[in-house]
Scaffold this active site. Structure first.
Site: not given
Ligand SMILES: O=C(O)C1=C[C@@H](OP(=O)(O)O)[C@@H](O)[C@H](O)C1
Ligand SMILES: C=C(OP(=O)(O)O)C(=O)O
Length: 422
Positions: A380, A339, A165, A308
């Site tokens: 994590r 993961r 995302s 996450e």
């Molecule tokens: O935009 C953000 O702050 C985040 C989006 C997510 O990423 P993904 O969409 O790559 O999972 C999440 O897992 C990450 O820890 C933080």
């Molecule tokens: C996916 C993670 O981090 P990032 O913001 O580095 O993508 C997370 O914090 O679980």
């Protein structure tokens, strides 16, 4: 430096109140918006951890002034964005996906690099999208260079955001400063972590930006000013989950103060997950209080929106009364580490029975025994090892310091929760 950390075993039910530092996701979005805003901003109670210091460092390198306020706040004064500059992304997805669009607005060359594992994380989609929007970028993964002219045309771009995302969030956050704004269309498998995009949209709107997200998989940001921010950052609800899990697995009670009644943080989903597992969950003015059940109920759950939380949920599932199924999280193979493989490897080493499916994990509880728990440079994974160690004597977490990615003093907080000294 690799640090071996014998995970403390809980002496009984854990009873504690655990204040949790600010949200990584909100802090790093607020920093980017403040850097591009029409005046100086104040970020109160920001997270100060590796990921947010890297974000602040990246923006400073581009000409933004970020200073410590007397009350622990960050004072951000936008400046003329310019290179030459070097950006260290560390292993932060938010830095490697949110800063290249900012760099495309700067005049001069900006060089990006990061940790060895960061070079493996999906990124090419963001760089290709920026090229289509008018940027000159050499490279398709870390390391790469952005050669900016001080402005970017913007316009419409179609991307496949099924890997992260953050591809969408990164483009949207800087888009008010693109000459034509941006329209991002997603084509591909469903976008994971949608609440994180909703957070981006909500924060843009709060800064006076016109965003249209009425059509699924389509986001339009109009060009215009970003209003300077004066915000209080919420506690990081995802980082709260290992502490709440400590109550859940020991039959204790843990309160996290300041749990927001309304939030855009995906981590809020832990309330429902813990309820499904049999915990008592109550949000009051005092915060969120979780009381663990005598036995944890297994779950069959789609974590696509909140991937996450997977390491925490997998650790909880390892102590449930039956097999749990965690679904919708194939994209976790491109997180800090793979993961799904990491959780399977490490739980299996302790005697667990874990299978990978195409899009998730099957976790079969088994009696576990102590042993080393590798972190794979993943904060994590390290905190999941700590949860397991509460009930399994002899779990030794390798590289506990990696938790500093998003929590400045995890070992100290864990010890304080257990009434021990770190
Ligand atoms: O935009 C953000 O702050 C985040 C989006 C997510 O990423 P993904 O969409 O790559 O999972 C999440 O897992 C990450 O820890 C933080
Ligand atoms: C996916 C993670 O981090 P990032 O913001 O580095 O993508 C997370 O914090 O679980």
């Amino acid at each position: 430096m690799t640090q071996l950390w014998p995970a403390p075993v809980a002496r009984g039910a854990v009873h504690a109140t655990v204040p949790v530092p600010g949200s990584k996701s909100i802090t790093n979005r607020a920093l980017v918006l403040a850097a591009l805003a029409d005046g100086p901003s104040t970020l109160r109670a920001p997270l100060r951890s590796r990921d947010t210091e890297l974000m602040a460092g990246a923006l400073r390198a581009l000409g933004v002034e970020i200073q410590d306020g007397p009350d622990g706040s960050w004072q951000v004064a936008p400046g003329e964005l310019r290179g030459p500059a070097e950006v260290d992304c560390g292993l932060a997805g938010t830095v490697m996906r949110f800063v290249p669009p900012v760099a495309a607005l700067a005049a001069g060359r900006v060089t990006f690099d990061g940790d060895p594992q960061a070079r493996q994380r999906p990124l090419g989609t963001v760089l290709d999208a920026l090229r289509e929007l008018g940027a000159d970028i050499s490279g398709s993964a870390l390391p790469f260079d952005v050669h900016g002219t001080g402005k970017l045309t913007g316009g419409t771009v179609t991307i496949d955001a099924s890997a992260s995302s953050q591809f969408v969030s990164g483009l949207l956050l800087s888009a008010p400063r693109f000459e034509q704004g941006v329209t991002v269309l997603h084509e591909g498998k469903p976008v994971p972590s949608l609440p994180h995009i909703e957070m981006t949209v909500a924060m843009l709107r709060a800064a006076g930006v016109d965003v249209d997200d009425r059509e699924p998989d389509t986001w339009r940001v109009a060009p215009g000013e970003i209003r300077a921010l004066d915000v209080e950052i919420e506690p990081d609800l995802s980082n709260a989950t290992p502490f709440l899990a400590a109550a859940a697995v020991t039959g204790g009670t843990v309160t996290v103060p300041g749990w927001p009644a309304q939030t855009t943080q995906a981590g809020d989903a832990i309330r429902d997950i813990l309820s499904q597992m049999g915990a008592q969950v109550e949000r009051t003015e005092a915060g969120l209080t979780v009381t663990g059940p005598a036995e944890l109920t297994p779950v069959d759950i789609d974590l696509h929106d909140v991937g996450e939380l997977t390491p925490t949920v997998a650790a909880l599932a390892a102590f449930a009364t039956g097999r749990s199924r965690l679904r919708g999280i194939a994209h976790l193979r491109g997180h800090e580490t793979d993961r799904l493989a990491a959780l399977q490897n490490e739980l299996t080493k302790l005697g667990g029975a874990v299978e990978q499916t195409e899009d998730g994990l099957l976790v079969e509880p088994r009696p576990l025994t102590g042993g080393s728990w590798h972190s794979y440079a993943d904060h994590r994974m390290a905190t999941a090892g700590a949860i397991l160690g509460l009930k399994v004597p002899g779990v030794v977490v390798e590289d506990i310091a990696t938790t500093a990615k998003t929590i400045p003093d995890f070992p100290g907080m864990w010890a304080a929760m257990l009434g021990e000294s770190a």
